[in-house]
Design an enzyme around this catalytic site. Structure first.
Site, PDB file in Angstrom:
ATOM      1  N   VAL A  56      -0.439  -9.974  -0.099  1.00 48.62           N
ATOM      2  CA  VAL A  56      -0.231  -9.594   1.305  1.00 48.62           C
ATOM      3  C   VAL A  56      -0.344 -10.862   2.144  1.00 48.62           C
ATOM      4  CG1 VAL A  56      -0.909  -8.016   3.155  1.00 48.62           C
ATOM      5  CG2 VAL A  56      -1.633  -7.528   0.801  1.00 48.62           C
ATOM      6  N   LYS A  98     -13.753  -8.411  -7.123  1.00 49.74           N
ATOM      7  CA  LYS A  98     -12.872  -7.252  -6.894  1.00 49.74           C
ATOM      8  C   LYS A  98     -12.963  -6.246  -8.050  1.00 49.74           C
ATOM      9  CE  LYS A  98     -11.473  -8.005  -2.747  1.00 49.74           C
ATOM     10  NZ  LYS A  98     -11.681  -7.025  -1.669  1.00 49.74           N
ATOM     11  N   ARG A 112     -24.327   1.347   2.422  1.00 44.94           N
ATOM     12  CA  ARG A 112     -25.698   1.889   2.427  1.00 44.94           C
ATOM     13  C   ARG A 112     -26.101   2.321   3.837  1.00 44.94           C
ATOM     14  NH1 ARG A 112     -29.478   4.177   2.787  1.00 44.94           N
ATOM     15  NH2 ARG A 112     -31.519   4.045   1.783  1.00 44.94           N
ATOM     16  N   TYR A 159     -13.427 -14.604  -7.783  1.00 46.37           N
ATOM     17  CA  TYR A 159     -12.800 -13.637  -6.864  1.00 46.37           C
ATOM     18  C   TYR A 159     -12.442 -12.357  -7.640  1.00 46.37           C
ATOM     19  CZ  TYR A 159      -9.649 -11.325  -3.631  1.00 46.37           C
ATOM     20  OH  TYR A 159      -9.047 -10.382  -2.820  1.00 46.37           O
ATOM     21  N   ASN A 162     -13.174  -3.208   4.379  1.00 45.04           N
ATOM     22  CA  ASN A 162     -12.064  -4.147   4.222  1.00 45.04           C
ATOM     23  C   ASN A 162     -12.502  -5.617   4.247  1.00 45.04           C
ATOM     24  OD1 ASN A 162      -9.152  -5.184   4.742  1.00 45.04           O
ATOM     25  ND2 ASN A 162     -10.277  -5.829   6.570  1.00 45.04           N
TER      26      ASN A 162
END
Ligand code: NDP
Ligand code: 8X3
Length: 252
Positions: free
Chosen positions: A186, A157, A121, A153, A87
């Site tokens: 959000v 993503k 990883r 950005y 996240n």
């Protein structure tokens, strides 16, 4: 026995709410982020409110050695990670490419792409050894579409979107699920960070609509990781009702 989830970026926003909801649902947790005091406070809160154990790991996800050392040094009882929620991430700046701030670009690329890769990883071999696991990447609507001034950005993503698909193929023989949750707007510390602490600009992003809240994405993550063994949610795009695409947003 409780499942173990590692949530990166648990000091704020989506990661914080996800940690709290998973605690409520009997997961033991490894929580990460740079702000150690916030991690320690969250650990105390979750352990006192729920019957679970929490391990706080403070590191900068951009620093490869810090990431690998943190995972290598996990106590035995936290090593068998069942769920990794990738996240931690950020936007830094919003503007045209020809005037872009290279420090902002590097911050986003190093955190959103390289940091996510380092942690994956470090953790995925543990899952392979245990012959089970679930990796959930927090992507974005910015990984599905590109919007004005979002260039770098959005690029990071889109990379998360592609990496999620690649990871799912690589993990297939090992029975490890890989999912993406891709939110729209959000309201978290995201815009404060994007606009370098300009609160007025940050507030404007969410003014005139009901945005998503961090709890809504935590709820999506919980749904994704609690499906039956034979079900893998590949991808979930979640927007506020007032948002139909990255740029189609109804405001009062
Ligand atoms: P917040 O700013 O509220 O939280 C970001 C979290 O990431 C913090 O816990 C922060 O911890 C952590 N983080 C950032 N940089 C680093 C770093 N270098 N090392 C370790 N941890 C780091 O934002 P959100 O909760 O909104 O963002 C979470 C994820 O959701 C991000 O990947 C973001 O791109 C994505 N997202 C957000 C959307 C939104 O509208 N808010 C929409 C779509 C996706 P600390 O600062 O303590 O290190
Ligand atoms: C965050 C959502 O639309 O601000 O990823 O890029 S947006």
């Amino acid at each position: 026995m409780n499942r173990i989830a590692l949530v990166s970026g648990a000091t704020a926003g989506i990661g914080y709410s996800t940690a709290e909801l998973l605690a409520k649902n009997n997961f033991n947790l490894i929580i990460t982020g740079r702000r150690k005091e916030r991690l320690d406070e969250l650990k105390t809160k979750l352990e006192s409110e729920y019957n679970i154990s929490v391990y706080a790991l403070s590191f900068d996800i951009r620093q490869k050695d810090e990431v690998f050392n943190a995972i290598d040094d996990l106590p035995q009882e936290f090593r068998k990670i069942d769920v990794l929620v990738n996240n931690a991430g950020l936007a830094s700046g919003l503007g045209v490419i020809q005037e872009g701030d290279i420090d902002d670009w590097e911050k986003m690329i190093d955190t959103n792409i390289k940091g996510l890769l380092y942690l994956t990883r470090a953790v995925s071999p543990i899952m392979i050894e245990n012959r089970k696991g679930h990796i959930v990447n927090i992507g974005s609507i910015a990984g599905k579409e590109v919007y004005p001034n979002g260039n770098v950005y959005c690029g990071t993503k889109h990379a998360v979107d592609a990496l999620t698909k690649g990871m799912r193929i690589d993990m297939l023989p090992h029975g490890i699920k890989v999912s993406q949750v891709a939110p729209g707007l959000v309201e978290t510390e995201f815009s404060i960070v994007r606009f370098h602490c300009d609160k007025e600009k940050a507030d404007n992003v969410y003014k005139g609509l009901t945005p998503l809240y961090a709890e809504d994405i935590a709820d999506a993550v919980l749904y994704v990781i609690t499906r039956p063994e034979h079900v893998c949610i590949n991808d979930m795009i979640v927007t506020p009702t007032a948002q139909a695409s990255a740029t189609n947003i109804i405001k009062d």
